[in-house]
Motif scaffolding. Structure first.
Motif, PDB file in Angstrom:
ATOM      1  N   ARG A  57       0.800  -1.236   0.000  1.00 15.06           N
ATOM      2  CA  ARG A  57       0.000   0.000   0.000  1.00 15.06           C
ATOM      3  C   ARG A  57       0.830   1.282   0.000  1.00 15.06           C
ATOM      4  O   ARG A  57       0.329   2.351   0.293  1.00 15.06           O
ATOM      5  N   ARG A  85      -1.787   4.298   1.156  1.00 15.25           N
ATOM      6  CA  ARG A  85      -3.217   4.316   0.838  1.00 15.25           C
ATOM      7  C   ARG A  85      -3.881   3.195   1.621  1.00 15.25           C
ATOM      8  O   ARG A  85      -3.268   2.170   1.905  1.00 15.25           O
ATOM      9  N   GLY A  89      -8.218   2.707  -1.371  1.00 16.56           N
ATOM     10  CA  GLY A  89      -7.424   3.483  -2.310  1.00 16.56           C
ATOM     11  C   GLY A  89      -7.242   4.939  -1.927  1.00 16.56           C
ATOM     12  O   GLY A  89      -6.632   5.708  -2.664  1.00 16.56           O
ATOM     13  N   ASP A  90      -7.766   5.339  -0.767  1.00 16.72           N
ATOM     14  CA  ASP A  90      -7.637   6.718  -0.305  1.00 16.72           C
ATOM     15  C   ASP A  90      -6.294   6.928   0.393  1.00 16.72           C
ATOM     16  O   ASP A  90      -5.768   6.013   1.029  1.00 16.72           O
ATOM     17  N   ILE A  91      -5.759   8.141   0.307  1.00 14.70           N
ATOM     18  CA  ILE A  91      -4.548   8.486   1.050  1.00 14.70           C
ATOM     19  C   ILE A  91      -4.841   8.292   2.532  1.00 14.70           C
ATOM     20  O   ILE A  91      -5.828   8.799   3.046  1.00 14.70           O
ATOM     21  N   SER A  92      -4.018   7.498   3.190  1.00 17.36           N
ATOM     22  CA  SER A  92      -4.267   7.209   4.598  1.00 17.36           C
ATOM     23  C   SER A  92      -2.994   6.699   5.247  1.00 17.36           C
ATOM     24  O   SER A  92      -2.491   5.643   4.892  1.00 17.36           O
TER      25      SER A  92
END
Length: 148
Positions: A57, A85, A89-92
């Protein structure tokens, strides 16, 4: 060049636009810590490029940063690093990069230096006190030409 000084800057930003081929822009604010401990505000414009998946990720990025201070002086920088991510799929999560100060204007004319970035992405602006979805701490050193 004059001797090296400690460089400490914290920035926070949000995505302004996503362009074709992995290019994006982000805008935000920053605070440069002066030698006397005083924080000096600046605006931030970030122009980035996604460089692809790196596994587990992690995703690569390159960015050009422009910090503009109230007196009109600027600091320009380039960095390369990576960010996490989540499963959606989100920036995290964690972000990290290394970079260099490549120039400036006004009182930062001729600035040179290196820095590392440690940050966090995926923050919620709905949380009280959070104004952006990504923040980063840049630490390193810089040099300015000797003034005559």
């Amino acid at each position: 060049m004059a001797w090296a000084e400690e460089f400490n800057l914290r920035h926070a930003h949000v995505r302004e636009s996503y362009l074709a081929a992995g290019n994006y822009t982000r805008v935000g604010v920053a605070f440069l810590r002066q030698a006397d401990g005083r924080l000096e505000p600046a605006t931030l414009q970030l122009r980035g490029l996604l460089t692809g998946a790196q596994g587990d990720r992690w995703y690569g990025m390159r960015a050009q940063l422009t910090y503009r201070f109230n007196d009109g002086s600027t600091i320009e920088a380039n960095m390369e690093g990576r960010f996490r991510r989540n499963e959606m799929g989100d920036i995290s999560g964690a972000q990290e990069a290394t970079g260099e100060l490549t120039g400036g204007t006004g009182r930062f004319q001729g600035i040179e230096g290196r820095f590392t970035l440690k940050g966090e992405g995926g923050l919620s602006p709905l949380t009280p006190g959070v104004l952006a979805d990504v923040y980063g701490d840049l630490t390193g050193e810089y040099r300015l030409p000797a003034r005559q």
